[in-house]
Design an enzyme around this catalytic site. Structure first.
Site, short mmCIF file in Angstrom:
data_model
loop_
_atom_site.label_atom_id
_atom_site.label_comp_id
_atom_site.label_asym_id
_atom_site.label_seq_id
_atom_site.Cartn_x
_atom_site.Cartn_y
_atom_site.Cartn_z
N THR A 12 1.05 -0.95 -0.16
CA THR A 12 -0.15 0.01 0.22
C THR A 12 1.10 1.12 0.04
O THR A 12 0.95 2.18 -0.64
CB THR A 12 -1.04 -0.25 1.33
OG1 THR A 12 -1.65 -1.16 1.33
CG2 THR A 12 -1.59 1.31 1.42
N SER A 52 1.41 -7.51 -0.95
CA SER A 52 2.26 -7.96 -0.27
C SER A 52 1.46 -9.69 -0.04
O SER A 52 1.94 -10.89 0.23
CB SER A 52 3.08 -7.82 0.93
OG SER A 52 1.93 -7.43 2.20
N SER A 53 0.11 -9.92 -0.47
CA SER A 53 -0.50 -10.80 -0.21
C SER A 53 -0.52 -11.83 -1.05
O SER A 53 -0.38 -13.36 -1.32
CB SER A 53 -1.83 -10.47 -0.15
OG SER A 53 -2.24 -9.68 -1.32
N THR A 85 1.86 -4.71 4.10
CA THR A 85 1.60 -4.84 5.95
C THR A 85 1.04 -6.41 5.84
O THR A 85 1.22 -6.88 7.27
CB THR A 85 0.84 -4.07 6.39
OG1 THR A 85 -0.36 -4.18 5.90
CG2 THR A 85 1.37 -2.35 6.55
N ASP A 86 0.38 -7.24 4.70
CA ASP A 86 -0.47 -8.30 4.80
C ASP A 86 0.86 -9.28 5.71
O ASP A 86 -0.04 -10.50 6.01
CB ASP A 86 -1.05 -8.68 3.84
CG ASP A 86 -2.42 -7.75 3.52
OD1 ASP A 86 -3.00 -6.88 4.43
OD2 ASP A 86 -3.38 -7.37 2.08
N1 ASN Z 1 -1.38 -1.92 4.25
C1 ASN Z 1 -1.40 -3.10 3.02
O1 ASN Z 1 -0.02 -3.09 2.19
C2 ASN Z 1 -1.94 -4.15 2.72
C3 ASN Z 1 -1.92 -4.51 1.42
N2 ASN Z 1 -2.84 -5.48 0.71
C4 ASN Z 1 -0.05 -5.41 0.91
O2 ASN Z 1 -0.46 -5.83 1.84
O3 ASN Z 1 0.72 -5.27 0.54
#
Ligand code: ASN
Length: 320
Positions: A12, A52-53, A85-86
């Site tokens: 993100t 990152s998912s 963050t995932d």
């Molecule tokens: N806040 C984030 O970065 C979530 C995003 N879906 C990721 O993990 O890339």
């Protein structure tokens, strides 16, 4: 002038939203840093541009290699990794397990896209760079700087889908702040470790499917303090007999994981069937640790090693 490498992977922090509000990685490291003059020499290394998912073990190996390459520069003071963050807790922990350098590696990301009017992208990036250059970060291994806190990678988890301070760490014993001996580096991309969900009435279908798919190890995301049921215990016994190690953790967010329940499906029965208990790590990081250990062809004593690298929390004595 202090020198920091900024390794980007997407997430993100590097995303923008389209007309429908859907976020996708679109921003390079150079865009993120802008052309503001600072008194820090920032070197950008764009490694990938992924949410990152979608990260795989092969991607995590690539991030590790990119960071190790940067650390070959003796003039470098720190590495900052920008990551979604995932799955930040998985990649950061993989790097921590193998980090053999006193210089900090600091992960960060964002909850709000780069183009959000109140994005946390720039403030988290600035905080990660500051943490990397902070003398007190040296020797603390891989860190996650996020939403105003700096966490050790080991034991830290994403605990809120949208809060700006999304990560929570374990009540860490200072003596165990960083794993004492880094594991020798072996890529984990050829090792398959699956996570098995345990829930009321769970049967062995998931376990058997993962074994058929070639799993080298399994992580049981158990109930309570690390419990399952008699059917799962039987399947675990079969896995262990087939030299597929099974690590037990829990879906419960905090507290120790202890093999204290019997009754046919409890943690005590899982141990009797040959399972290994994850002392503090929950499923995501337990999977990374098991993969890292199984990827080492010279590993002896998986159970001891797992205990050593999964024990971080200062946990009160368990009482019933
Ligand atoms: N806040 C984030 O970065 C979530 C995003 N879906 C990721 O993990 O890339």
């Amino acid at each position: 002038m202090p020198k920091v490498a900024v390794v980007t992977t997407g997430g993100t922090i590097a995303s923008t939203r389209d007309a429908h509000g859907i976020s996708r990685p679109a921003i390079t490291g150079a865009d993120l840093l802008g052309n503001e003059q600072t008194d820090i020499d920032l070197r950008v290394v764009d490694v990938m541009s992924k949410d990152s998912s979608s990260m795989t073990f092969a991607d995590m190996d690539r991030v590790r290699d990119a960071v190790a390459d940067e650390l070959k520069d003796p003039g470098l003071d720190a590495v900052v990794v920008l990551h979604g963050t995932d799955t930040m807790e998985e990649t950061a922990f993989l790097l921590d397990l193998h980090h053999d350098d006193r210089r900090p590696v600091v992960f960060t990301g964002a909850q709000r896209t780069f183009d959000h009017p109140e994005s946390d992208a720039r403030s988290n990036l600035a905080a990660a760079i500051a943490a990397g250059l902070d003398i007190s970060s040296r020797g603390r291994g891989v860190l996650i700087a996020f939403g105003g806190s700096v966490h050790p990678a080991a034991g830290t988890r994403k605990a809120d889908t949208t809060a700006l301070d999304a990560f929570r760490s374990l009540p860490i014993d200072p003596a165990l702040l960083h794993t004492p001996e880094p594991l020798p580096w072996h890529p984990i991309s050829n090792t398959r470790v699956d996570i098995i969900a345990v829930y009321p009435g769970a049967d062995r279908v998931q376990i058997d499917a993962c074994v058929s798919a070639g799993a080298n190890g399994l992580v049981l995301d158990g109930l309570g303090s690390g419990n399952a049921n008699p059917t799962i215990v039987e399947a675990v016994r079969d896995c262990v007999g087939a030299h597929i190690p099974v690590v037990v953790t829990t879906r419960v967010p905090s507290g120790p994981i202890s093999p204290v329940y019997g009754g046919g499906g409890g943690g005590h029965d899982l141990i009797a069937a040959g399972a290994v208990f994850s002392t503090d790590l929950r499923a995501g990081q337990a999977r990374v640790l098991l993969a890292a250990l199984l990827s080492d062809p010279d590993l002896v004593g998986l159970e001891k090693a797992f205990d050593r690298y999964s024990r971080f929390a200062r946990t009160p004595p368990f009482r019933r």
